[in-house]
Write a protein that holds these residues in place. Sequence first.
Motif, PDB file in Angstrom:
ATOM      1  N   GLN A 141      60.664 -58.326  -3.168  1.00  0.00           N
ATOM      2  CA  GLN A 141      60.904 -56.983  -3.704  1.00  0.00           C
ATOM      3  C   GLN A 141      60.907 -55.911  -2.616  1.00  0.00           C
ATOM      4  OE1 GLN A 141      58.454 -56.115  -7.191  1.00  0.00           O
ATOM      5  NE2 GLN A 141      58.114 -58.300  -7.495  1.00  0.00           N
ATOM      6  N   VAL A 142      60.908 -56.333  -1.359  1.00  0.00           N
ATOM      7  CA  VAL A 142      60.955 -55.358  -0.267  1.00  0.00           C
ATOM      8  C   VAL A 142      62.204 -54.487  -0.412  1.00  0.00           C
ATOM      9  CG1 VAL A 142      61.226 -55.081   2.228  1.00  0.00           C
ATOM     10  CG2 VAL A 142      59.603 -56.754   1.329  1.00  0.00           C
ATOM     11  N   GLY A 143      62.032 -53.177  -0.283  1.00  0.00           N
ATOM     12  CA  GLY A 143      63.134 -52.241  -0.444  1.00  0.00           C
ATOM     13  C   GLY A 143      63.151 -51.573  -1.804  1.00  0.00           C
ATOM     14  N   GLN A 144      62.427 -52.148  -2.766  1.00  0.00           N
ATOM     15  CA  GLN A 144      62.392 -51.556  -4.105  1.00  0.00           C
ATOM     16  C   GLN A 144      61.469 -50.341  -4.140  1.00  0.00           C
ATOM     17  OE1 GLN A 144      61.755 -54.018  -7.494  1.00  0.00           O
ATOM     18  NE2 GLN A 144      63.200 -55.609  -6.864  1.00  0.00           N
ATOM     19  N   ILE A 145      61.718 -49.494  -5.135  1.00  0.00           N
ATOM     20  CA  ILE A 145      60.903 -48.296  -5.334  1.00  0.00           C
ATOM     21  C   ILE A 145      60.106 -48.476  -6.625  1.00  0.00           C
ATOM     22  CG2 ILE A 145      60.936 -45.815  -5.778  1.00  0.00           C
ATOM     23  CD1 ILE A 145      63.456 -45.684  -4.048  1.00  0.00           C
ATOM     24  N   VAL A 146      58.801 -48.295  -6.539  1.00  0.00           N
ATOM     25  CA  VAL A 146      57.924 -48.500  -7.686  1.00  0.00           C
ATOM     26  C   VAL A 146      56.959 -47.322  -7.793  1.00  0.00           C
ATOM     27  CG1 VAL A 146      58.055 -51.011  -7.438  1.00  0.00           C
ATOM     28  CG2 VAL A 146      56.169 -49.766  -6.372  1.00  0.00           C
ATOM     29  N   THR A 147      56.352 -47.190  -8.963  1.00  0.00           N
ATOM     30  CA  THR A 147      55.344 -46.157  -9.176  1.00  0.00           C
ATOM     31  C   THR A 147      54.052 -46.813  -9.630  1.00  0.00           C
ATOM     32  OG1 THR A 147      56.983 -44.484  -9.760  1.00  0.00           O
ATOM     33  CG2 THR A 147      54.715 -44.099 -10.488  1.00  0.00           C
ATOM     34  N   GLY A 148      52.942 -46.455  -8.969  1.00  0.00           N
ATOM     35  CA  GLY A 148      51.651 -47.026  -9.322  1.00  0.00           C
ATOM     36  C   GLY A 148      50.533 -46.043  -9.060  1.00  0.00           C
ATOM     37  N   PRO A 149      49.346 -46.315  -9.564  1.00  0.00           N
ATOM     38  CA  PRO A 149      48.219 -45.387  -9.404  1.00  0.00           C
ATOM     39  C   PRO A 149      47.600 -45.449  -8.005  1.00  0.00           C
ATOM     40  CG  PRO A 149      47.523 -47.342 -10.581  1.00  0.00           C
ATOM     41  CD  PRO A 149      49.005 -47.477 -10.409  1.00  0.00           C
ATOM     42  N   VAL A 150      47.126 -44.313  -7.549  1.00  0.00           N
ATOM     43  CA  VAL A 150      46.381 -44.268  -6.289  1.00  0.00           C
ATOM     44  C   VAL A 150      44.981 -44.812  -6.572  1.00  0.00           C
ATOM     45  CG1 VAL A 150      45.398 -42.787  -4.506  1.00  0.00           C
ATOM     46  CG2 VAL A 150      47.680 -42.301  -5.435  1.00  0.00           C
ATOM     47  N   THR A 151      44.610 -45.892  -5.900  1.00  0.00           N
ATOM     48  CA  THR A 151      43.334 -46.554  -6.185  1.00  0.00           C
ATOM     49  C   THR A 151      42.229 -46.182  -5.215  1.00  0.00           C
ATOM     50  OG1 THR A 151      43.987 -48.468  -4.847  1.00  0.00           O
ATOM     51  CG2 THR A 151      44.516 -48.531  -7.208  1.00  0.00           C
ATOM     52  N   LYS A 152      42.609 -45.702  -4.042  1.00  0.00           N
ATOM     53  CA  LYS A 152      41.599 -45.405  -3.033  1.00  0.00           C
ATOM     54  C   LYS A 152      42.165 -44.449  -1.995  1.00  0.00           C
ATOM     55  CE  LYS A 152      40.496 -48.922  -0.521  1.00  0.00           C
ATOM     56  NZ  LYS A 152      39.889 -50.196  -0.082  1.00  0.00           N
ATOM     57  N   LEU A 153      41.312 -43.516  -1.526  1.00  0.00           N
ATOM     58  CA  LEU A 153      41.677 -42.611  -0.439  1.00  0.00           C
ATOM     59  C   LEU A 153      40.807 -42.922   0.772  1.00  0.00           C
ATOM     60  CD1 LEU A 153      41.966 -39.221  -2.382  1.00  0.00           C
ATOM     61  CD2 LEU A 153      43.819 -40.745  -1.682  1.00  0.00           C
ATOM     62  N   VAL A 154      41.454 -43.083   1.909  1.00  0.00           N
ATOM     63  CA  VAL A 154      40.762 -43.380   3.159  1.00  0.00           C
ATOM     64  C   VAL A 154      41.272 -42.399   4.214  1.00  0.00           C
ATOM     65  CG1 VAL A 154      40.360 -45.821   2.642  1.00  0.00           C
ATOM     66  CG2 VAL A 154      42.497 -45.133   3.723  1.00  0.00           C
ATOM     67  N   PRO A 155      40.588 -42.275   5.344  1.00  0.00           N
ATOM     68  CA  PRO A 155      41.007 -41.280   6.344  1.00  0.00           C
ATOM     69  C   PRO A 155      42.456 -41.422   6.808  1.00  0.00           C
ATOM     70  CG  PRO A 155      38.810 -42.040   6.849  1.00  0.00           C
ATOM     71  CD  PRO A 155      39.298 -42.894   5.708  1.00  0.00           C
ATOM     72  N   PHE A 156      42.984 -42.656   6.826  1.00  0.00           N
ATOM     73  CA  PHE A 156      44.342 -42.838   7.348  1.00  0.00           C
ATOM     74  C   PHE A 156      45.416 -42.815   6.278  1.00  0.00           C
ATOM     75  CE2 PHE A 156      42.649 -47.132   6.640  1.00  0.00           C
ATOM     76  CZ  PHE A 156      43.639 -47.700   5.838  1.00  0.00           C
ATOM     77  N   VAL A 190      47.614 -36.138  -2.284  1.00  0.00           N
ATOM     78  CA  VAL A 190      47.498 -36.922  -3.524  1.00  0.00           C
ATOM     79  C   VAL A 190      46.055 -36.923  -4.015  1.00  0.00           C
ATOM     80  CG1 VAL A 190      49.455 -38.422  -2.989  1.00  0.00           C
ATOM     81  CG2 VAL A 190      47.161 -39.059  -2.223  1.00  0.00           C
ATOM     82  N   ARG A 191      45.903 -37.323  -5.296  1.00  0.00           N
ATOM     83  CA  ARG A 191      44.576 -37.419  -5.889  1.00  0.00           C
ATOM     84  C   ARG A 191      44.312 -38.851  -6.342  1.00  0.00           C
ATOM     85  NH1 ARG A 191      47.016 -33.472  -8.636  1.00  0.00           N
ATOM     86  NH2 ARG A 191      46.925 -34.737 -10.554  1.00  0.00           N
ATOM     87  N   LEU A 192      43.065 -39.222  -6.402  1.00  0.00           N
ATOM     88  CA  LEU A 192      42.688 -40.541  -6.889  1.00  0.00           C
ATOM     89  C   LEU A 192      43.103 -40.691  -8.348  1.00  0.00           C
ATOM     90  CD1 LEU A 192      41.126 -43.028  -5.768  1.00  0.00           C
ATOM     91  CD2 LEU A 192      39.098 -42.104  -6.899  1.00  0.00           C
ATOM     92  N   GLY A 193      43.800 -41.775  -8.654  1.00  0.00           N
ATOM     93  CA  GLY A 193      44.277 -42.014 -10.016  1.00  0.00           C
ATOM     94  C   GLY A 193      45.658 -41.468 -10.293  1.00  0.00           C
ATOM     95  N   GLU A 194      46.166 -40.665  -9.395  1.00  0.00           N
ATOM     96  CA  GLU A 194      47.503 -40.085  -9.569  1.00  0.00           C
ATOM     97  C   GLU A 194      48.580 -41.169  -9.462  1.00  0.00           C
ATOM     98  OE1 GLU A 194      50.494 -37.052  -7.125  1.00  0.00           O
ATOM     99  OE2 GLU A 194      48.332 -37.043  -6.722  1.00  0.00           O
ATOM    100  N   ALA A 195      49.616 -41.062 -10.279  1.00  0.00           N
ATOM    101  CA  ALA A 195      50.754 -41.983 -10.196  1.00  0.00           C
ATOM    102  C   ALA A 195      51.626 -41.552  -9.015  1.00  0.00           C
ATOM    103  CB  ALA A 195      51.552 -41.953 -11.483  1.00  0.00           C
ATOM    104  N   LEU A 196      51.829 -42.460  -8.104  1.00  0.00           N
ATOM    105  CA  LEU A 196      52.585 -42.145  -6.890  1.00  0.00           C
ATOM    106  C   LEU A 196      53.764 -43.095  -6.750  1.00  0.00           C
ATOM    107  CD1 LEU A 196      52.278 -40.133  -4.456  1.00  0.00           C
ATOM    108  CD2 LEU A 196      51.364 -42.089  -3.172  1.00  0.00           C
ATOM    109  N   THR A 197      54.936 -42.523  -6.507  1.00  0.00           N
ATOM    110  CA  THR A 197      56.138 -43.339  -6.301  1.00  0.00           C
ATOM    111  C   THR A 197      56.230 -43.732  -4.828  1.00  0.00           C
ATOM    112  OG1 THR A 197      57.297 -42.219  -8.106  1.00  0.00           O
ATOM    113  CG2 THR A 197      58.644 -43.394  -6.498  1.00  0.00           C
ATOM    114  N   VAL A 198      56.412 -45.022  -4.592  1.00  0.00           N
ATOM    115  CA  VAL A 198      56.450 -45.531  -3.215  1.00  0.00           C
ATOM    116  C   VAL A 198      57.588 -46.533  -3.048  1.00  0.00           C
ATOM    117  CG1 VAL A 198      53.972 -45.229  -2.851  1.00  0.00           C
ATOM    118  CG2 VAL A 198      54.833 -47.405  -3.744  1.00  0.00           C
ATOM    119  N   LYS A 199      58.001 -46.695  -1.810  1.00  0.00           N
ATOM    120  CA  LYS A 199      58.985 -47.717  -1.459  1.00  0.00           C
ATOM    121  C   LYS A 199      58.248 -48.855  -0.748  1.00  0.00           C
ATOM    122  CE  LYS A 199      63.346 -48.431   1.012  1.00  0.00           C
ATOM    123  NZ  LYS A 199      64.421 -47.779   1.817  1.00  0.00           N
TER     124      LYS A 199
END
Length: 228
Positions: A141-156, A190-199
């Motif tokens: 599925q490399v190259g596809q665009i999906v939307t999922g929840p932000v599960t964790k925030l880290v410094p990077f 972004v916020r924790l739990g927010e739905a984020l669209t990613v490639k």
Amino acid sequence: MSCSAGSRRIRRSWSAVSRPPSKMRPTLFNGMRGPAGRKCSGVVSAPPGRARGRGLRRGQVITGTVTEIASFGVTFVDIGGFTAVINIPELSWRHINSPSDIVTVGQEITAEILDVDMASERVPLSLKALQADPMQDLARQVGQIVTGPVTKLVPFGAFVRIEESENGLEGPVHNIELADGHVERPEDVVRLGEALTVKILEVDPTRRRIALSHKQALDGAPKGHRHT
């Protein structure tokens, strides 16, 4: 050799020893009675654990019963009188918080033997070795665009789950891939739990690596887009 002949040989051997025979440790001889009067079996018995572990081999698929889930995360399994172990990473390809997420005491399981070390009576097992690796499917599925929840925030950056199940695979979106401009902290974007669209940029099953980009997802076409 008869027991009487063996006894005569034993008595003769005492003369070469300075200490009286009564103070010596009994010696067992094959097929005869030793000085203590005990009959020798002629067979050196293996410790119970080793005896039960005979016949086990690496790569063998066995069935056993979960007997204990230790507080430090190891699962103990009875495989016909021998206790084997399953470490947390071998329970599932997906992230789990505790072995109890996968198994319960008394449950019958089927697993693969990873190694057999009878010297230390250690036999590690793997449940996931008998399961399909979900990363193999995700790699297609490399190259596809999906939307999922932000599960964790880290410094990077931020981690986003890209599978529908609660324990689905997730990958990092580095700060540089969160927005066009400079991002000092991911929580600024972004916020924790927010739905984020990613490639999906990369999936490497061997290195267990997933790379995602929110910035490139915004520039991509909606074709193939899915929500998790």
